[in-house]
Design a protein around this motif. Structure first.
Motif, PDB file in Angstrom:
ATOM      1  N   PRO A 129       3.309  26.522  47.655  1.00  0.00           N
ATOM      2  CA  PRO A 129       2.983  26.959  49.010  1.00  0.00           C
ATOM      3  C   PRO A 129       1.991  26.031  49.688  1.00  0.00           C
ATOM      4  CG  PRO A 129       1.827  28.299  47.403  1.00  0.00           C
ATOM      5  CD  PRO A 129       2.779  27.436  46.625  1.00  0.00           C
ATOM      6  N   PRO A 130       1.983  26.011  51.027  1.00  0.00           N
ATOM      7  CA  PRO A 130       0.965  25.231  51.744  1.00  0.00           C
ATOM      8  C   PRO A 130      -0.429  25.722  51.379  1.00  0.00           C
ATOM      9  CG  PRO A 130       2.683  26.009  53.236  1.00  0.00           C
ATOM     10  CD  PRO A 130       2.901  26.715  51.924  1.00  0.00           C
ATOM     11  N   THR A 131      -1.383  24.816  51.404  1.00  0.00           N
ATOM     12  CA  THR A 131      -2.745  25.178  51.033  1.00  0.00           C
ATOM     13  C   THR A 131      -3.547  25.540  52.280  1.00  0.00           C
ATOM     14  OG1 THR A 131      -4.610  24.514  49.637  1.00  0.00           O
ATOM     15  CG2 THR A 131      -3.684  22.842  51.134  1.00  0.00           C
ATOM     16  N   ASP A 132      -4.824  25.836  52.079  1.00  0.00           N
ATOM     17  CA  ASP A 132      -5.743  26.105  53.178  1.00  0.00           C
ATOM     18  C   ASP A 132      -7.078  25.451  52.838  1.00  0.00           C
ATOM     19  OD1 ASP A 132      -7.203  27.780  51.446  1.00  0.00           O
ATOM     20  OD2 ASP A 132      -6.278  29.604  52.197  1.00  0.00           O
ATOM     21  N   PRO A 133      -8.055  25.486  53.747  1.00  0.00           N
ATOM     22  CA  PRO A 133      -9.315  24.772  53.489  1.00  0.00           C
ATOM     23  C   PRO A 133     -10.056  25.239  52.240  1.00  0.00           C
ATOM     24  CG  PRO A 133      -9.113  25.241  55.827  1.00  0.00           C
ATOM     25  CD  PRO A 133      -7.988  25.966  55.142  1.00  0.00           C
ATOM     26  N   ARG A 134      -9.828  26.469  51.805  1.00  0.00           N
ATOM     27  CA  ARG A 134     -10.495  26.967  50.598  1.00  0.00           C
ATOM     28  C   ARG A 134      -9.609  26.831  49.362  1.00  0.00           C
ATOM     29  NH1 ARG A 134     -12.834  32.365  50.313  1.00  0.00           N
ATOM     30  NH2 ARG A 134     -14.456  31.320  49.102  1.00  0.00           N
ATOM     31  N   HIS A 135      -8.396  26.334  49.525  1.00  0.00           N
ATOM     32  CA  HIS A 135      -7.445  26.158  48.423  1.00  0.00           C
ATOM     33  C   HIS A 135      -7.082  27.490  47.770  1.00  0.00           C
ATOM     34  CE1 HIS A 135      -8.726  22.051  49.088  1.00  0.00           C
ATOM     35  NE2 HIS A 135      -9.964  22.420  48.836  1.00  0.00           N
ATOM     36  N   SER A 136      -7.192  28.573  48.533  1.00  0.00           N
ATOM     37  CA  SER A 136      -6.958  29.910  47.979  1.00  0.00           C
ATOM     38  C   SER A 136      -5.527  30.150  47.516  1.00  0.00           C
ATOM     39  CB  SER A 136      -7.378  30.977  48.986  1.00  0.00           C
ATOM     40  OG  SER A 136      -6.715  30.828  50.214  1.00  0.00           O
ATOM     41  N   PRO A 137      -4.485  29.495  48.108  1.00  0.00           N
ATOM     42  CA  PRO A 137      -3.147  29.716  47.550  1.00  0.00           C
ATOM     43  C   PRO A 137      -3.010  29.246  46.103  1.00  0.00           C
ATOM     44  CG  PRO A 137      -2.979  28.860  49.773  1.00  0.00           C
ATOM     45  CD  PRO A 137      -4.420  28.728  49.361  1.00  0.00           C
ATOM     46  N   TYR A 138      -3.959  28.411  45.639  1.00  0.00           N
ATOM     47  CA  TYR A 138      -3.903  27.923  44.270  1.00  0.00           C
ATOM     48  C   TYR A 138      -5.036  28.490  43.407  1.00  0.00           C
ATOM     49  CZ  TYR A 138      -0.186  25.082  45.953  1.00  0.00           C
ATOM     50  OH  TYR A 138       1.012  24.688  46.492  1.00  0.00           O
ATOM     51  N   SER A 139      -5.632  29.575  43.877  1.00  0.00           N
ATOM     52  CA  SER A 139      -6.639  30.255  43.064  1.00  0.00           C
ATOM     53  C   SER A 139      -5.984  30.906  41.860  1.00  0.00           C
ATOM     54  CB  SER A 139      -7.369  31.305  43.894  1.00  0.00           C
ATOM     55  OG  SER A 139      -6.503  32.396  44.178  1.00  0.00           O
ATOM     56  N   LYS A 140      -6.760  31.117  40.824  1.00  0.00           N
ATOM     57  CA  LYS A 140      -6.231  31.796  39.650  1.00  0.00           C
ATOM     58  C   LYS A 140      -5.915  33.257  39.957  1.00  0.00           C
ATOM     59  CE  LYS A 140      -6.688  27.881  38.433  1.00  0.00           C
ATOM     60  NZ  LYS A 140      -7.109  27.593  39.786  1.00  0.00           N
ATOM     61  N   ARG A 141      -6.603  33.812  40.962  1.00  0.00           N
ATOM     62  CA  ARG A 141      -6.279  35.175  41.393  1.00  0.00           C
ATOM     63  C   ARG A 141      -4.878  35.218  41.986  1.00  0.00           C
ATOM     64  NH1 ARG A 141     -11.100  38.069  43.846  1.00  0.00           N
ATOM     65  NH2 ARG A 141     -11.274  38.715  41.648  1.00  0.00           N
ATOM     66  N   ALA A 142      -4.512  34.228  42.786  1.00  0.00           N
ATOM     67  CA  ALA A 142      -3.156  34.183  43.346  1.00  0.00           C
ATOM     68  C   ALA A 142      -2.128  33.971  42.247  1.00  0.00           C
ATOM     69  CB  ALA A 142      -3.060  33.080  44.400  1.00  0.00           C
ATOM     70  N   MET A 143      -2.419  33.072  41.309  1.00  0.00           N
ATOM     71  CA  MET A 143      -1.485  32.820  40.212  1.00  0.00           C
ATOM     72  C   MET A 143      -1.322  34.057  39.334  1.00  0.00           C
ATOM     73  SD  MET A 143      -2.459  28.950  39.028  1.00  0.00           S
ATOM     74  CE  MET A 143      -2.313  27.549  40.135  1.00  0.00           C
ATOM     75  N   ALA A 144      -2.428  34.773  39.101  1.00  0.00           N
ATOM     76  CA  ALA A 144      -2.354  36.003  38.305  1.00  0.00           C
ATOM     77  C   ALA A 144      -1.496  37.047  39.012  1.00  0.00           C
ATOM     78  CB  ALA A 144      -3.756  36.544  38.056  1.00  0.00           C
ATOM     79  N   GLY A 145      -1.614  37.109  40.348  1.00  0.00           N
ATOM     80  CA  GLY A 145      -0.781  38.038  41.097  1.00  0.00           C
ATOM     81  C   GLY A 145       0.693  37.725  40.961  1.00  0.00           C
ATOM     82  N   ASP A 146       1.025  36.426  40.965  1.00  0.00           N
ATOM     83  CA  ASP A 146       2.419  36.028  40.721  1.00  0.00           C
ATOM     84  C   ASP A 146       2.909  36.539  39.379  1.00  0.00           C
ATOM     85  OD1 ASP A 146       2.491  34.517  43.093  1.00  0.00           O
ATOM     86  OD2 ASP A 146       1.969  32.659  42.057  1.00  0.00           O
TER      87      ASP A 146
END
Length: 304
Positions: free
Chosen positions: A69-86
């Protein structure tokens, strides 16, 4: 490779992941590290399936053939929280509401976040060659910076690492077919030669230096800990013991219950280098029956 397993694409949280799954029995989620794909588990997954487990191996978001996915200034789409949600969405989509998680390297941070954020879903967690991101950065010294300098190189944005890596991926990432197995090596090479994957892997590290540390530090301030049993494994021919001495001791403030730890005679990529020893250690850890594991042995719910 993965004889008898199914290769498919499954929904995460707004992304689709490439997922390999097979076997029957209590569910185990295997999470790879950087720069691997799920294929790093090809020697481990069949052994666990033969031992009576359903085994699920995804490419984490950004890695391999999963969405980037596209990122954002905080790189939140690649946080471990996002990956855990996946990962939680994938497991629930396959009918597994409660499962064991094994994470190696960057996958260990996703496994940790899964156990912290979704304790109702995780019955036990095994972390391989890792301590929590927030703990590693809090303890960072000259030895860590010299050995793990790639954390800070890959995490840069003003002078992005992607240009260096994409100039010669094979020189940067030096795995071999002999180490990995021919098919797993081919899958890995396709990934590291994809500039979109290289960018996403750097985003993983950028998230690690920022938002992931924020999440870990917030947990430490509030005293939030992992409730389920935790196993810590580290390779004898890597540097975890040199950096931290008592590796399980680093994890003790993060765990509320049972904590086991032991070394594996291997280099860093123990799933490839010492699969039998790794599986033996995992099965021994899981051998202590608990109410959660008894419940996990019930057949998975079927979903349309």
């Amino acid at each position: 490779m993965f004889d008898g397993f199914t290769l498919t694409r499954r929904e995460g949280e707004g992304v689709r992941l490439r997922v390999r799954h097979g076997g029957s029995g209590p569910a185990v989620l295997l999470l790879h590290g950087h720069p691997r794909t799920h294929a790093t588990w090809h020697r481990v997954a069949p052994l666990l399936a033969a031992a009576g487990h359903t085994v699920v191996c995804p490419d984490l978001r950004g890695y391999g053939q999963s969405d980037k996915p596209p990122t954002d200034p905080r790189h939140s789409p690649y946080s471990k929280r996002a990956m855990a949600g996946d990962c939680l969405a994938v497991m629930r989509g396959l009918g597994h509401d409660r499962f064991t998680v094994v994470g190696h390297d960057r996958g260990a941070y996703v496994a940790t976040r899964l156990a912290l954020d979704h304790p109702e879903a995780v019955s036990a967690v095994s972390v391989l060659d890792a301590v929590p991101i927030g703990e590693a950065l809090r303890r960072c010294d000259a030895d860590f910076a010299a050995s793990w300098w790639h954390w800070f190189f890959l995490g840069q944005t003003d002078k992005p690492a992607e240009r260096v890596i994409n100039a010669d991926p094979d020189a940067w990432y030096k795995a071999t077919a002999e180490q990995m197995g021919a098919e797993a090596y081919d899958d890995y090479r396709r990934a590291i030669h994809d500039p979109a994957t290289v960018h996403a892997m750097c985003e993983d590290y950028r998230a690690g230096l920022g938002i992931d540390r924020e999440h870990d530090d917030a947990d430490r301030r509030t005293g939030r800990r992992i409730d389920c049993p935790v196993q810590v494994l580290w390779a004898t021919r890597d540097d975890m013991a040199d950096l931290y001495g008592d590796v399980p001791g680093v994890w003790r403030p993060w765990t509320a219950g049972r904590l086991d730890g032991s070394p594996i005679d291997s280099g860093h990529h123990m799933a490839e280098e010492a699969p039998e020893a790794l599986v033996s250690a995992l099965l021994a850890f899981w051998g202590a029956e608990t109410p959660e594991r008894t419940a996990a042995r019930q057949p998975a719910r079927k979903r349309c």
